[in-house]
Write a protein that holds these residues in place. Structure first.
Motif, PDB file in Angstrom:
ATOM      1  N   LEU A  62       0.872  -1.119   0.041  1.00  0.00           N
ATOM      2  CA  LEU A  62      -0.119   0.005   0.086  1.00  0.00           C
ATOM      3  C   LEU A  62       0.934   1.231   0.039  1.00  0.00           C
ATOM      4  O   LEU A  62       1.661   1.408   0.844  1.00  0.00           O
ATOM      5  CB  LEU A  62      -0.784  -0.136   1.277  1.00  0.00           C
ATOM      6  CG  LEU A  62      -1.907   1.396   1.281  1.00  0.00           C
ATOM      7  CD1 LEU A  62      -2.999   1.207   0.369  1.00  0.00           C
ATOM      8  CD2 LEU A  62      -2.387   1.027   2.896  1.00  0.00           C
TER       9      LEU A  62
ATOM     10  N   LEU B  24       1.183   5.205   0.445  1.00  0.00           N
ATOM     11  CA  LEU B  24       0.580   6.173   1.225  1.00  0.00           C
ATOM     12  C   LEU B  24       1.261   7.665   0.818  1.00  0.00           C
ATOM     13  O   LEU B  24       2.473   7.669   0.886  1.00  0.00           O
ATOM     14  CB  LEU B  24       0.553   5.853   2.641  1.00  0.00           C
ATOM     15  CG  LEU B  24      -0.241   4.645   3.110  1.00  0.00           C
ATOM     16  CD1 LEU B  24      -0.057   4.218   4.431  1.00  0.00           C
ATOM     17  CD2 LEU B  24      -1.945   5.059   3.222  1.00  0.00           C
TER      18      LEU B  24
ATOM     19  N   PHE C  87      -2.783  11.620   5.971  1.00  0.00           N
ATOM     20  CA  PHE C  87      -2.494  10.635   4.961  1.00  0.00           C
ATOM     21  C   PHE C  87      -3.739  10.637   4.060  1.00  0.00           C
ATOM     22  O   PHE C  87      -4.971  10.798   4.716  1.00  0.00           O
ATOM     23  CB  PHE C  87      -2.247   9.525   5.475  1.00  0.00           C
ATOM     24  CG  PHE C  87      -0.793   9.244   6.261  1.00  0.00           C
ATOM     25  CD1 PHE C  87      -0.787   9.819   7.416  1.00  0.00           C
ATOM     26  CD2 PHE C  87       0.185   8.655   5.422  1.00  0.00           C
ATOM     27  CE1 PHE C  87       0.568   9.768   7.955  1.00  0.00           C
ATOM     28  CE2 PHE C  87       1.268   8.496   5.937  1.00  0.00           C
ATOM     29  CZ  PHE C  87       1.910   9.073   7.064  1.00  0.00           C
ATOM     30  N   GLY C  88      -3.548  10.322   2.763  1.00  0.00           N
ATOM     31  CA  GLY C  88      -4.622   9.944   1.736  1.00  0.00           C
ATOM     32  C   GLY C  88      -4.966   8.612   2.060  1.00  0.00           C
ATOM     33  O   GLY C  88      -4.341   7.602   2.854  1.00  0.00           O
ATOM     34  N   PRO C  89      -5.766   7.765   0.988  1.00  0.00           N
ATOM     35  CA  PRO C  89      -6.417   6.558   1.353  1.00  0.00           C
ATOM     36  C   PRO C  89      -5.515   5.312   0.914  1.00  0.00           C
ATOM     37  O   PRO C  89      -5.575   4.254   1.125  1.00  0.00           O
ATOM     38  CB  PRO C  89      -7.699   6.571   0.438  1.00  0.00           C
ATOM     39  CG  PRO C  89      -7.499   7.710  -0.487  1.00  0.00           C
ATOM     40  CD  PRO C  89      -6.589   8.650   0.372  1.00  0.00           C
TER      41      PRO C  89
ATOM     42  N   TYR D  43      -1.437   7.035  15.185  1.00  0.00           N
ATOM     43  CA  TYR D  43      -2.570   7.045  13.853  1.00  0.00           C
ATOM     44  C   TYR D  43      -3.348   5.868  14.016  1.00  0.00           C
ATOM     45  O   TYR D  43      -2.979   4.875  14.689  1.00  0.00           O
ATOM     46  CB  TYR D  43      -1.838   7.143  12.705  1.00  0.00           C
ATOM     47  CG  TYR D  43      -1.106   8.172  12.153  1.00  0.00           C
ATOM     48  CD1 TYR D  43       0.114   8.780  12.504  1.00  0.00           C
ATOM     49  CD2 TYR D  43      -1.654   9.252  11.420  1.00  0.00           C
ATOM     50  CE1 TYR D  43       0.814   9.947  12.285  1.00  0.00           C
ATOM     51  CE2 TYR D  43      -1.405  10.399  11.037  1.00  0.00           C
ATOM     52  CZ  TYR D  43       0.028  10.662  11.244  1.00  0.00           C
ATOM     53  OH  TYR D  43       0.470  11.911  10.838  1.00  0.00           O
TER      54      TYR D  43
ATOM     55  N   GLN E  76      -5.626   3.188  12.002  1.00  0.00           N
ATOM     56  CA  GLN E  76      -5.777   2.619  10.288  1.00  0.00           C
ATOM     57  C   GLN E  76      -6.853   1.559  10.587  1.00  0.00           C
ATOM     58  O   GLN E  76      -6.726   0.326  10.807  1.00  0.00           O
ATOM     59  CB  GLN E  76      -4.369   2.029   9.804  1.00  0.00           C
ATOM     60  CG  GLN E  76      -4.513   1.622   8.245  1.00  0.00           C
ATOM     61  CD  GLN E  76      -3.288   1.149   7.886  1.00  0.00           C
ATOM     62  OE1 GLN E  76      -2.465   0.332   8.438  1.00  0.00           O
ATOM     63  NE2 GLN E  76      -3.124   1.569   6.533  1.00  0.00           N
TER      64      GLN E  76
ATOM     65  N   GLY F 219      -7.969   1.243   4.994  1.00  0.00           N
ATOM     66  CA  GLY F 219      -6.468   1.536   4.853  1.00  0.00           C
ATOM     67  C   GLY F 219      -5.918   2.992   5.131  1.00  0.00           C
ATOM     68  O   GLY F 219      -4.743   3.272   5.364  1.00  0.00           O
ATOM     69  N   GLU F 220      -6.852   3.906   5.415  1.00  0.00           N
ATOM     70  CA  GLU F 220      -6.395   5.263   5.424  1.00  0.00           C
ATOM     71  C   GLU F 220      -5.988   5.631   6.804  1.00  0.00           C
ATOM     72  O   GLU F 220      -6.697   5.102   7.987  1.00  0.00           O
ATOM     73  CB  GLU F 220      -7.586   6.392   4.932  1.00  0.00           C
ATOM     74  CG  GLU F 220      -7.256   7.746   4.980  1.00  0.00           C
ATOM     75  CD  GLU F 220      -8.104   8.559   4.626  1.00  0.00           C
ATOM     76  OE1 GLU F 220      -9.243   8.051   4.097  1.00  0.00           O
ATOM     77  OE2 GLU F 220      -8.077   9.778   4.768  1.00  0.00           O
ATOM     78  N   LEU F 221      -4.745   6.271   7.084  1.00  0.00           N
ATOM     79  CA  LEU F 221      -4.354   6.559   8.320  1.00  0.00           C
ATOM     80  C   LEU F 221      -4.914   7.492   8.888  1.00  0.00           C
ATOM     81  O   LEU F 221      -4.888   8.778   8.152  1.00  0.00           O
ATOM     82  CB  LEU F 221      -2.626   6.677   8.222  1.00  0.00           C
ATOM     83  CG  LEU F 221      -1.804   5.322   8.122  1.00  0.00           C
ATOM     84  CD1 LEU F 221      -0.459   6.113   7.733  1.00  0.00           C
ATOM     85  CD2 LEU F 221      -1.957   4.791   9.400  1.00  0.00           C
TER      86      LEU F 221
ATOM     87  N   PHE G 219      -4.917  10.594  11.622  1.00  0.00           N
ATOM     88  CA  PHE G 219      -4.348  11.441  12.571  1.00  0.00           C
ATOM     89  C   PHE G 219      -5.180  11.339  13.823  1.00  0.00           C
ATOM     90  O   PHE G 219      -6.279  11.570  13.890  1.00  0.00           O
ATOM     91  CB  PHE G 219      -3.969  12.650  12.259  1.00  0.00           C
ATOM     92  CG  PHE G 219      -3.383  13.570  13.235  1.00  0.00           C
ATOM     93  CD1 PHE G 219      -4.220  14.452  13.819  1.00  0.00           C
ATOM     94  CD2 PHE G 219      -2.053  13.460  13.756  1.00  0.00           C
ATOM     95  CE1 PHE G 219      -3.524  15.228  14.651  1.00  0.00           C
ATOM     96  CE2 PHE G 219      -1.636  14.245  14.687  1.00  0.00           C
ATOM     97  CZ  PHE G 219      -2.350  15.128  15.363  1.00  0.00           C
TER      98      PHE G 219
END
Lengths: 115, 115
Positions: A88, A90, A106-108, B37, B39, B43-45, B47
């Motif tokens: 993955l 990111l 972060f993005g997906p 973070y 998840q 899948g997106e982290l 914050f």
């Protein structure tokens, strides 16, 4: 407000091919960072770009490259794909001030599968 | 050398129980930043918190609280009255100031909240 966007969402490639991943940061953010997350591990830092210049680079081979455009969007390129590049990917954006470490959002992610 | 250790690989608790996720870090810098973070399966982290090395005050945000202790190089995260929606992988991370803003992540703790 839109968050960090990445494209494509998923990608399947074969060994030896090349791939380009794209990222658009949060509006007003000038710094973009790329991370690789293999299954079961935490993200690993690949690159950071600020104001179109490389500001940091992680321990990745030269097959990995990136650039940042005047609108602060970014591309990550990987050449000569290996099976181990499956992960993955990111993208994170931050304000990018040089005086302190900004929070990265972060993005997906883009899930890359190399066959 | 920078390092983040999350010794708990996986934790399962029943809904409404409290749970603490441990994080121990290593750094030679006196100025640094710590992060948590989340998840989720998407899948997106996401914050959760950022703390700088000069601020050892504990922080509470709703059901979440963080305990930062420089003496033991720990930055633990507690969820009170856990809910099923808290199920995710949680990452503790470290960034050193005056560097390239790269974030060093731990390997993550997978949290299962059972109904």
């Amino acid at each position: 407000d839109a968050g960090v966007t990445q494209s494509p969402t998923h990608l399947i490639k074969t060994r030896g091919q090349h791939v380009t991943l794209r990222c658009s940061p949060i509006s007003g953010h000038k710094s973009v960072s790329w991370y690789q997350q293999v299954l079961g591990q935490g993200p690993q830092f690949i690159f950071q770009y600020y104001e179109k210049e490389e500001r940091g680079r992680g321990n990745f081979p030269d097959r990995f490259s990136a650039r940042q455009f005047p609108n602060y969007s970014s591309e990550l390129n990987v050449n000569a794909l290996l099976l181990g590049d499956s992960a993955l990917y990111l993208c994170a954006s931050s304000l990018g001030s040089l005086s302190s470490t900004d929070t990265q959002y972060f993005g997906p992610g883009t899930r890359l599968t190399v066959l | 050398a920078q390092k983040v250790t999350q010794a708990q690989t996986e934790i399962s608790v029943v809904e409404k129980e409290d749970v603490t996720l441990d994080c121990v870090y290593e750094t030679r810098d006196t100025t640094y930043y710590l992060f948590w973070y989340k998840q989720p399966p998407s899948g997106e982290l996401v914050f959760l918190i950022r703390r700088n090395s000069f601020d050892e005050q504990n922080e509470i945000s709703g059901r979440y609280s963080w305990n930062f202790q420089k003496s033991t190089s720990s930055f633990n995260f507690t969820i009170t009255a856990s809910q099923v929606v808290d199920s995710a992988v949680y990452f503790c991370a470290l960034s050193e100031a005056n560097r390239d803003d790269k974030i060093i992540f731990g390997k993550g703790t997978r949290l299962h909240i059972l109904p």
